[in-house]
Design a protein around this motif. Structure first.
Motif, PDB file in Angstrom:
ATOM      1  N   SER A  21      59.870  24.044  94.138  1.00  0.00           N
ATOM      2  CA  SER A  21      59.091  24.660  93.077  1.00  0.00           C
ATOM      3  C   SER A  21      58.026  23.676  92.611  1.00  0.00           C
ATOM      4  O   SER A  21      58.293  22.479  92.492  1.00  0.00           O
ATOM      5  CB  SER A  21      60.020  25.017  91.916  1.00  0.00           C
ATOM      6  N   GLU A  32      55.372  28.085  91.429  1.00  0.00           N
ATOM      7  CA  GLU A  32      55.377  28.785  92.714  1.00  0.00           C
ATOM      8  C   GLU A  32      56.395  28.139  93.634  1.00  0.00           C
ATOM      9  O   GLU A  32      56.664  26.944  93.542  1.00  0.00           O
ATOM     10  CB  GLU A  32      53.978  28.784  93.339  1.00  0.00           C
ATOM     11  N   GLY A  91      56.238  36.542  97.234  1.00  0.00           N
ATOM     12  CA  GLY A  91      56.988  36.944  96.056  1.00  0.00           C
ATOM     13  C   GLY A  91      57.733  38.263  96.196  1.00  0.00           C
ATOM     14  O   GLY A  91      58.126  38.858  95.203  1.00  0.00           O
TER      15      GLY A  91
END
Length: 136
Positions: free
Chosen positions: A29, A50, A116
């Motif tokens: 991350s 992200e 995602g």
């Protein structure tokens, strides 16, 4: 079967009619370089950011004893991670020794993480707690 823990996942995989192969994609991350101050502050609180896939590993349920064993093995790579995504597939290795199906599944999983679209994947944090991701 509801999967509320890593042990539930192992048990479910072991109970399947066909042998299973568990696919793990470890992701790190970070906050993007062009993040706003608000996004950076949110990330500092442990929110947002992200995810970037950094490591793919496939295992049979019999090769895993616990989540802590998986974490310990992952530290041997020297790569840090925050989330591990998991999917399962029927183990065809006896029939497909080159594991092309596994490679394709990893490609799909890494693309899902990058875009995602992770709703169909199980996810766990470093302590083995299941994660659920909300809409951005």
């Amino acid at each position: 079967m509801d999967i509320a823990s890593f042990d539930d996942l192992l048990q479910a995989a072991r109970l399947q009619d066909q042998p299973q192969r568990l696919l793990f994609v470890f992701a790190d991350s970070s906050v993007p370089d062009d993040a706003t101050p608000a996004q950076k502050e949110q990330y500092a609180r442990g929110e947002g950011g992200e995810l970037t896939p950094i490591l793919c590993v496939d295992k049979t349920p019999d090769q895993l004893t616990s989540f802590s064993a998986l974490v310990q093995e992952s530290t041997l790579t020297g790569k840090g991670w925050h989330v591990v995504f998991v999917a399962a597939m029927a183990d065809q290795s006896a029939f497909l020794p080159d594991n092309k199906d596994v490679d394709l599944a990893f490609q799909r999983m890494t693309q899902m993480i990058k875009y995602g679209t992770i709703g169909s994947l199980l996810a766990f944090d470093r302590s083995g707690e299941p994660l659920q991701f909300g809409a951005a």
